[in-house]
Design an enzyme around this catalytic site. Structure first.
Site, PDB file in Angstrom:
ATOM      1  CG  HIS A  81     -22.841  -5.351  42.717  1.00  0.00           C
ATOM      2  ND1 HIS A  81     -24.081  -5.940  42.736  1.00  0.00           N
ATOM      3  CD2 HIS A  81     -22.120  -6.046  41.803  1.00  0.00           C
ATOM      4  CE1 HIS A  81     -24.104  -6.947  41.874  1.00  0.00           C
ATOM      5  NE2 HIS A  81     -22.940  -7.031  41.290  1.00  0.00           N
ATOM      6  CE1 TYR A 127     -21.786 -10.510  48.932  1.00  0.00           C
ATOM      7  CE2 TYR A 127     -21.691  -8.669  47.414  1.00  0.00           C
ATOM      8  CZ  TYR A 127     -21.968  -9.983  47.664  1.00  0.00           C
ATOM      9  OH  TYR A 127     -22.440 -10.786  46.658  1.00  0.00           O
ATOM     10  CB  SER A 173     -29.504  -9.844  42.162  1.00  0.00           C
ATOM     11  OG  SER A 173     -28.381  -9.034  42.495  1.00  0.00           O
ATOM     12  CG  HIS A 174     -28.093  -8.466  35.945  1.00  0.00           C
ATOM     13  ND1 HIS A 174     -28.054  -8.165  34.609  1.00  0.00           N
ATOM     14  CD2 HIS A 174     -26.877  -8.108  36.433  1.00  0.00           C
ATOM     15  CE1 HIS A 174     -26.868  -7.674  34.288  1.00  0.00           C
ATOM     16  NE2 HIS A 174     -26.139  -7.627  35.377  1.00  0.00           N
ATOM     17  CG  ASP A 205     -20.350 -15.954  38.624  1.00  0.00           C
ATOM     18  OD1 ASP A 205     -19.240 -15.408  38.543  1.00  0.00           O
ATOM     19  OD2 ASP A 205     -21.389 -15.338  38.922  1.00  0.00           O
ATOM     20  CD  GLN A 220     -24.050  -5.245  32.728  1.00  0.00           C
ATOM     21  OE1 GLN A 220     -25.253  -5.018  32.767  1.00  0.00           O
ATOM     22  NE2 GLN A 220     -23.382  -5.664  33.786  1.00  0.00           N
ATOM     23  CB  SER A 258     -29.494  -7.491  45.228  1.00  0.00           C
ATOM     24  OG  SER A 258     -30.065  -6.396  44.532  1.00  0.00           O
TER      25      SER A 258
END
Length: 732
Positions: free
Chosen positions: A47, A50, A92-93, A115, A239, A536
Site C-alpha cells: 500500500h 507500490y 481506494s478503501h 489529500d 479507522q 489497490s
C-alpha cells in the site's frame, strides 16, 4: 515486546519476507528493534511502497500543458485559468470496507478530502466508484447499504457534495467489495503547497484529532493481503471517522495556508505518522526527529510503536518556522483544532523517534522511502478462463421488449437513485447538473472568481477489462473522456485507482501489465496526463480474484455551464441521431452477462478515430444548440434511448440503424452517443445519423417493440429499491 502477535518470526507476521527482513538489517547495519520493524513493515508494504507496481506505473504519461502538480504529491493539480487551480485524486478503501462497510467507506471519504486540502485546495465535490457482489447475496446487500450510508454520513456532515459516481454488481466482488472515492478541490494558485519538509530547525506540528489504537495497521496492512473468512477478526484495524472534527481541520489548514504560515503540509493516511514523517523528509531531503511523548493520545498507555503506526483519522502534519509557531497556535485555538509541537527538521536524513529523552528508533529516510524493494512482475497470459461464467438470467430467444425490460432492471443498468439520493449533491451552490441528469457532473467556477465551469466523471468496467485487459482499459479512459465531452468539457488530467488481485500470481500480473499499457496508450492518444492515483492489490478471497478494475477519474473545463445539454429528451419533434464511431458488439455486454456468458476478447479500438470524434462531440455539446447528449454504455443503444425517455418523460420513435437488430439495439462498444434537438441543429453535427424523433408516450422501435415510458420508468427506477432491497434491515 512483541509486535504483530508473534514472538518467534515477527517480520513474517507483519507481512515482510525473509529476504526483505535481511534487507532491513543490511540497511540499518543491525537488527531492527520492534518499533523500527513495525515502521519498516508499513513503509515497505504494498500500500505504501507500490513495490509490485511502481516500475510499471512509470510508463504512464505524466506531463501536460495544464499540469501544476503531478504524481508524488498528495493530489494532482491542474490550471483552470483565472489564477485558479483544481486538485483531484481517487483512492481506494476496499479492504476496510469489506470488513466494516460504514466506517470503511466513511473514512475513505475523509482520507481523500485530506489529500485535497493538503495541497491547499478547498474540497468542493466527491464522487465514488463502488463494486459489490450480486445483489441476490445478503452479504452484498449489507455491504452496499452500509457503504452508501458511510459515504453519505461523512460527505453530508462535512458539507461537501457528492456529485457523481457509479455502482456495479458482479459475483467476483462478493468477498472483496471495492470502495473508491474521488475528491475535487479548488484553490487560488498562490495558496498551493507541497509536502516536502523544508528548513533545518523548523518545527513539526501535529494538527487535529487525538491518536488512538483505532486503525493500527489498518489500510496499509489490510490492503497488502488477501481477505479470508476470518474478516471479522480484522475489525479493530478499520479507522473511525469524525467528519465534524475534519470540518474544523479543513478551515484551520486553509486559513494557515492563506496566511502563509506553513512551510509544508501532509495528510496522515495509511501508516500514520510513519509514512507522513518519512515521506515529508524524503521529499525535502532532510531528516526529522519526532517525540511521540508529545502526541495527544486517546489512550494513555499506548506504546511508541503504536503511536507511530496508528491510522487514526482527521490528523495533519505540518512544518512551521519557529517565529510563526505562536501564530499557528492562535489560528488552531480559534478553530478549536488541537495542535502539538512534536518534532524538528534536521539535516541527518534520518527519521529518529524519541519517547521523551529515550531514543526509540533511528532509521535512514532513504531506506524507508527511496530504497524499498521493487519487484518485477512476471506476467503469464492465462491459457484458460480465470472467472466462472455468470449465472444465466435470460433466454436466448427472448423478444426485444423483454430484453429491454430485463436490461433496465439489471442492477448494473438500473437507476441508482436509491443510493445517490442519500447524498447531498448541491451543498456549496456550485452544482450545475445533479447526478443522473447529465453524463458528467458540472460545477461552476463563478463562486471562486473564475469563468466557465469544470466537469468531473469517474468510470470503470471490470467485466470488460476481464474479457480483454488492454482494450477494456482503453475503453475505460474513452468512456470517462466521452462523459466529459457530452457536457462540452475538454479533459485536463486523469487520476486512476488500479484495483487488482494478487500481483505475485502470473495471470494477475498479466492483467495489470496489459491494463496499464491500455491506460498509457489511451492517455497518449487523447493528450491527457496522469496526475496521480492509487494502486489497490491483493483484492482476492477464497473464490479467487476480483475482476481487474482500473477506475479513472477526469477533470475537464468548459466555457459556459448554461449551454450544457442534459440526458432527457426535452421537446416533442426533436430529431434523434447517433454520432461517433460506434461499432456495437455483444462481447462483454450486459446482454451477454444476462445470458450467462463471459467473452475472452473485445473488438479492437481505433484511438485516433476516437480522439477525433471526442473533439467533434465536445464542440457540438458546447454550441448550446443540442438539448440532449447521452453516451451509449451498459445495455447499448436502446437502453441509452430509454434512459433519455425516462429522464425527459417523453416517448420516441426509432428506426433500426442497422442489422442484425439485436446487436444494433443492445450491443456495446466505445464511441457511440445519442443526441437530440431541433432538426436543423442535429443535422449540423458532423457525422450525425438520424434514427428517429421525440414524441408521444411510448418508446417505439420500428418492427421490434412499443413500450410505454411509464413502464420503462417503473422497471428502471424500481429495480434496486424494490426487487433487491425491499425489507432490508437498516439497523443491522
Amino acid at each position: 515486546m512483541s509486535v504483530g502477535g508473534s514472538a518467534t518470526v515477527p517480520h513474517r507476521e507483519l507481512g515482510l519476507t525473509d529476504s526483505e527482513y535481511e534487507g532491513i538489517c543490511e540497511r540499518l547495519g543491525r537488527d531492527p528493534n520492534p518499533l523500527e520493524l513495525a515502521v519498516f513493515s508499513l513503509m515497505w508494504s504494498e500500500h505504501c511502497a507500490y513495490k509490485h507496481s511502481k516500475k510499471l506505473l512509470r510508463e504512464l504519461p505524466v506531463e501536460g500543458p495544464h499540469l501544476l502538480m503531478g504524481p508524488g504529491e498528495n493530489a494532482g493539480v491542474v490550471d483552470v485559468g483565472d489564477d485558479l487551480a483544481v486538485a483531484f485524486k481517487v483512492e481506494s478503501h476496499n479492504h476496510p470496507s469489506a470488513v466494516e462497510p460504514f466506517q470503511g467507506a466513511a473514512t475513505g471519504v475523509g482520507g481523500i478530502l485530506r489529500d485535497i486540502f493538503a495541497v491547499g485546495a478547498r474540497p468542493i465535490a466527491v464522487l465514488d466508484s463502488l463494486r459489490f457482489g450480486e445483489l441476490e447475496s445478503p452479504r452484498s446487500r449489507f455491504l452496499f447499504d452500509w457503504a452508501v450510508k458511510g459515504i453519505g454520513h461523512y460527505g453530508n456532515s462535512i458539507g461537501v457534495p457528492t456529485v457523481g459516481g457509479e455502482v456495479f454488481f458482479e459475483a467476483p466482488y462478493e468477498q472483496n467489495c471495492l470502495v473508491n472515492a474521488m475528491c475535487v478541490g479548488i484553490a487560488p494558485r498562490e495558496r498551493l503547497i507541497r509536502s516536502a519538509a523544508a528548513g533545518v530547525g523548523n518545527l513539526v506540528v501535529l494538527l487535529g484529532a487525538r491518536t488512538g489504537r483505532d486503525g493500527i495497521g489498518g489500510a496499509s496492512v489490510l490492503a497488502s493481503a488477501e481477505l479470508s473468512a476470518e474478516d471479522d477478526s480484522k475489525r479493530p484495524s478499520v479507522q473511525i471517522g469524525d467528519p465534524f472534527e475534519e470540518s474544523k481541520l479543513v478551515e484551520c489548514c486553509l486559513e494557515l495556508l492563506e496566511g502563509g504560515t506553513l512551510r509544508s503540509l501532509q495528510d496522515l493516511g495509511a501508516a500514520g505518522l510513519s509514512s507522513s514523517s518519512s515521506e515529508m523528509a524524503s521529499k525535502g531531503e532532510v531528516g526529522l526527529d519526532i517525540d511521540v511523548s508529545r502526541v495527544p493520545l486517546r489512550e494513555a498507555d499506548m506504546e511508541p510503536f503504536e503511536i507511530m503506526i496508528s491510522e487514526s483519522q482527521e490528523r495533519m502534519l505540518c512544518v512551521v518556522e519557529p517565529p510563526r509557531l505562536a501564530e499557528l497556535m492562535d489560528v488552531c485555538e480559534r478553530w478549536d483544532v488541537r495542535a502539538a509541537e512534536i518534532g524538528i527538521v534536521t539535516d541527518t536524513r534520518r527519521l529518529r523517534v524519541f519517547d521523551g529523552d529515550e531514543l526509540a528508533g533511528d532509521m535512514p529516510v532513504e531506506a524507508l522511502v527511496d530504497d524499498c524493494p521493487l519487484y518485477h512482475l512476471e506476467p503469464v497470459e492465462p491459457a484458460q478462463r480465470i472467472y466462472p461464467e455468470p449465472a444465466p438470467r435470460l433466454a436466448r430467444d427472448a423478444a426485444p421488449a423483454n430484453v429491454l425490460l430485463e436490461l433496465l432492471g439489471a442492477p448494473n443498468v438500473a437507476s441508482k437513485r436509491w443510493a445517490f439520493e442519500q447524498y447531498d449533491a448541491i451543498v456549496g451552490s456550485r452544482t450545475v447538473r445533479r447526478p443522473a441528469t447529465a453524463d458528467a457532473a458540472v460545477l461552476m467556477l463563478a463562486n471562486d472568481g473564475g469563468s466557465g465551469a469544470i466537469a468531473v466523471s469517474i468510470d470503470g468496467n471490470g467485466r470488460r477489462v476481464a474479457c480483454e485487459p488492454y482494450t477494456g482499459s482503453v475503453e475505460t479512459v474513452l468512456e470517462c473522456a466521452r462523459n466529459l465531452a457530452c457536457v462540452g468539457a475538454e479533459p485536463l488530467g486523469l487520476t486512476n485507482c488500479l484495483n487488482f488481485g494478487n500481483p505475485e500470481k502470473g495471470h494477475v500480473a498479466w492483467q495489470l501489465t496489459r491494463s496499464v499499457e491500455g491506460l498509457r496508450d489511451a492517455c497518449l492518444a487523447l493528450g491527457v496526463p496522469v496526475v496521480g492515483g492509487n494502486v489497490s492489490l491483493y483484492n482476492e478471497g477464497g473464490e479467487g480474484p476480483i475482476y481487474p478494475t482500473p477506475i479513472v477519474g477526469m477533470v475537464g473545463k468548459l466555457p459556459d455551464p448554461a449551454a450544457v445539454p442534459g440526458i432527457g429528451f426535452a421537446a416533442d419533434g426533436h430529431a434523434i441521431a447517433l454520432v461517433g464511431p460506434f461499432s456495437p458488439s455483444l462481447e462483454g455486454s450486459e446482454l451477454e452477462k444476462l445470458r450467462g456468458r463471459l467473452s475472452r476478447s473485445l473488438p479492437a479500438v481505433d484511438l485516433e478515430e476516437q480522439a477525433r470524434a471526442l473533439a467533434s462531440l465536445r464542440a457540438a455539446a458546447r454550441s448550446g444548440e443540442l438539448a440532449t447528449v447521452h453516451d451509449i454504455s451498459e445495455g447499448g443503444l436502446l437502453v441509452a434511448i430509454a434512459e433519455c425517455c425516462i429522464e425527459g418523460g417523453r416517448g420516441a420513435r426509432i428506426e433500426l440503424p442497422s442489422s442484425p437488430a439485436e446487436v444494433a439495439l443492445f450491443g456495446e462498444g466505445p464511441g457511440g452517443v445519442v443526441i437530440a434537438g431541433p432538426p436543423e441543429a442535429v443535422a449540423a453535427v458532423p457525422g450525425a445519423r438520424l434514427i428517429g424523433a421525440v414524441g408521444g408516450d411510448d418508446l417505439e422501435v420500428e418492427g421490434a417493440l412499443s413500450m410505454p415510458v411509464g413502464r420503462l420508468r417503473e422497471v428502471y427506477e424500481g429495480a434496486i429499491p424494490g426487487a433487491y432491497l425491499e425489507g432490508l434491515d437498516r439497523t443491522a
